[in-house]
Design a protein around this motif. Structure first.
Motif, PDB file in Angstrom:
ATOM      1  N   UNK A   1     -12.928  -0.930  20.395  1.00  0.00           N
ATOM      2  CA  UNK A   1     -12.060  -0.181  21.293  1.00  0.00           C
ATOM      3  C   UNK A   1     -10.641  -0.166  20.730  1.00  0.00           C
ATOM      4  N   UNK A   2     -10.071   1.016  20.543  1.00  0.00           N
ATOM      5  CA  UNK A   2      -8.699   1.141  20.064  1.00  0.00           C
ATOM      6  C   UNK A   2      -7.753   1.140  21.259  1.00  0.00           C
ATOM      7  N   UNK A   3      -6.800   0.234  21.227  1.00  0.00           N
ATOM      8  CA  UNK A   3      -5.840   0.080  22.328  1.00  0.00           C
ATOM      9  C   UNK A   3      -4.442   0.227  21.738  1.00  0.00           C
ATOM     10  N   UNK A   4      -3.683   1.202  22.204  1.00  0.00           N
ATOM     11  CA  UNK A   4      -2.445   1.583  21.532  1.00  0.00           C
ATOM     12  C   UNK A   4      -1.278   0.634  21.737  1.00  0.00           C
ATOM     13  N   UNK A   5      -1.260  -0.098  22.830  1.00  0.00           N
ATOM     14  CA  UNK A   5      -0.111  -0.962  23.115  1.00  0.00           C
ATOM     15  C   UNK A   5      -0.362  -2.357  22.559  1.00  0.00           C
ATOM     16  N   UNK A   6       0.254  -2.645  21.416  1.00  0.00           N
ATOM     17  CA  UNK A   6       0.023  -3.934  20.771  1.00  0.00           C
ATOM     18  C   UNK A   6       0.722  -5.081  21.495  1.00  0.00           C
ATOM     19  N   UNK A   7       1.588  -4.768  22.450  1.00  0.00           N
ATOM     20  CA  UNK A   7       2.280  -5.810  23.202  1.00  0.00           C
ATOM     21  C   UNK A   7       1.376  -6.384  24.286  1.00  0.00           C
ATOM     22  N   UNK A   8       0.627  -5.506  24.980  1.00  0.00           N
ATOM     23  CA  UNK A   8      -0.209  -5.963  26.100  1.00  0.00           C
ATOM     24  C   UNK A   8      -1.684  -6.070  25.733  1.00  0.00           C
ATOM     25  N   UNK A   9      -2.017  -5.892  24.470  1.00  0.00           N
ATOM     26  CA  UNK A   9      -3.421  -5.859  24.064  1.00  0.00           C
ATOM     27  C   UNK A   9      -4.154  -7.163  24.373  1.00  0.00           C
ATOM     28  N   UNK A  10      -3.467  -8.281  24.290  1.00  0.00           N
ATOM     29  CA  UNK A  10      -4.124  -9.569  24.533  1.00  0.00           C
ATOM     30  C   UNK A  10      -4.410  -9.790  26.015  1.00  0.00           C
ATOM     31  N   UNK A  11      -3.651  -9.109  26.874  1.00  0.00           N
ATOM     32  CA  UNK A  11      -3.926  -9.190  28.312  1.00  0.00           C
ATOM     33  C   UNK A  11      -5.276  -8.568  28.636  1.00  0.00           C
ATOM     34  N   UNK A  12      -5.700  -7.591  27.832  1.00  0.00           N
ATOM     35  CA  UNK A  12      -7.007  -6.969  28.054  1.00  0.00           C
ATOM     36  C   UNK A  12      -8.137  -7.984  27.844  1.00  0.00           C
ATOM     37  N   UNK A  13      -7.963  -8.865  26.894  1.00  0.00           N
ATOM     38  CA  UNK A  13      -8.970  -9.920  26.673  1.00  0.00           C
ATOM     39  C   UNK A  13      -8.923 -10.923  27.814  1.00  0.00           C
ATOM     40  N   UNK A  14      -7.703 -11.319  28.203  1.00  0.00           N
ATOM     41  CA  UNK A  14      -7.555 -12.292  29.287  1.00  0.00           C
ATOM     42  C   UNK A  14      -8.166 -11.782  30.585  1.00  0.00           C
ATOM     43  N   UNK A  15      -8.047 -10.461  30.846  1.00  0.00           N
ATOM     44  CA  UNK A  15      -8.585  -9.876  32.086  1.00  0.00           C
ATOM     45  C   UNK A  15     -10.093  -9.679  32.015  1.00  0.00           C
ATOM     46  N   UNK A  16     -10.664  -9.782  30.837  1.00  0.00           N
ATOM     47  CA  UNK A  16     -12.093  -9.561  30.698  1.00  0.00           C
ATOM     48  C   UNK A  16     -12.463  -8.134  30.356  1.00  0.00           C
TER      49      UNK A  16
END
Length: 266
Positions: free
Chosen positions: A178-193
């Motif tokens: 999955x390509x996610x454009x915002x490299x600042x909040x990208x790790x929050x996507x993993x944390x949220x599941x």
């Protein structure tokens, strides 16, 4: 008398010819180096993406950068005796902006690649590392190897245009990318599941582990999947490269490099 005049004329022609040949052999004036231009200009233009902590982060409210390489850029500017002008770029746009001569040097966690080497010089490496996963702490044991990651149903998130995306596409054939454009909040996507993991540079996984304590964990950052080095990407100018390399050498020997490193990585 006629013979004497003929000899004098011949000698004169030889002298004129020698003088013209000497003028032809003179070297053309040397072009000014980029290092000289930077010093004369009074500013060092530094390209940064501003979305890659701990190397660089951009605050759109204040218009300021912060991070390890921001502090290093300030130190380099001081060594040159010039001001630092930060030029905002992005990972997908970095190479185009470099070729357009929008900045003198790219900093902010830039990895050495052969494609980039074709376009400019790299300084001596500042860091050796490689790609490694970061996942929710409860899932660390699931993603120890590339084979365990490259399975149907595994969601791997990547930021576009950089070495992270290239690494994922080169090694994953079955996992979902999955390509996610915002490299600042990208790790929050993993944390949220909303994603299972990301494979990025070991230094970034360590830093994000600190920010998401007890939620995200770096997976074997001391034993990354590949070999990589970070350095500063310079426009092709030998005097500038020589200066930056010498500055880095002195900084590592006098402890100033380690002092800046400790503030961001330890």
């Amino acid at each position: 008398m006629q013979r004497i005049l003929s000899c004098l004329a011949a000698a004169f022609i030889l002298v004129i010819g020698a003088a013209q040949a000497q003028e032809t052999k003179q070297e053309p004036p040397q072009q000014t180096s980029r290092l000289d231009e930077i010093i004369k200009r009074g500013t060092l233009r530094v390209g940064m993406t501003g979305d890659y902590l701990p190397f660089s982060s951009y605050d759109s409210t204040t218009g300021k950068f912060r991070g390890f390489d921001v502090d290093m850029a300030a130190a380099l500017g001081k060594a040159l005796g010039v001001k630092v002008e930060y030029v905002k770029t992005t990972w997908p746009q970095l190479a185009k902006d470099f070729e357009a001569d929008d900045f003198d040097i790219a900093m902010g966690g830039v990895s050495i690649t052969l494609d980039r080497q074709k376009k400019g010089f790299f300084s001596t490496p500042i860091m050796r590392e490689g790609k490694t996963p970061i996942a929710r702490c409860s899932d660390v044991d699931k993603f120890q190897t590339l084979a365990e990651i490259d399975r149907p149903g595994v969601r791997v998130i990547v930021n576009p245009g950089g070495t992270n995306e290239r690494f994922a596409r080169a090694h994953l054939k079955n996992a979902e990318i999955e390509v996610y454009k915002d490299n600042v909040t990208i790790f929050d996507e993993i944390a949220k599941g909303d994603a299972d993991l990301m494979m990025t540079d070991a230094s970034e996984t360590r830093y994000q582990q600190k920010l998401h304590r007890d939620v995200l964990c770096a997976v074997h950052p001391d034993k990354p999947f590949d070999f990589a080095e970070k350095a500063y990407w310079l426009q092709r100018d030998e005097p500038l490269k020589a200066f930056v390399d010498q500055w880095l050498h002195i900084a590592k020997e006098d402890g100033s490099f380690q002092k800046i490193y400790a503030a961001w990585f330890e």
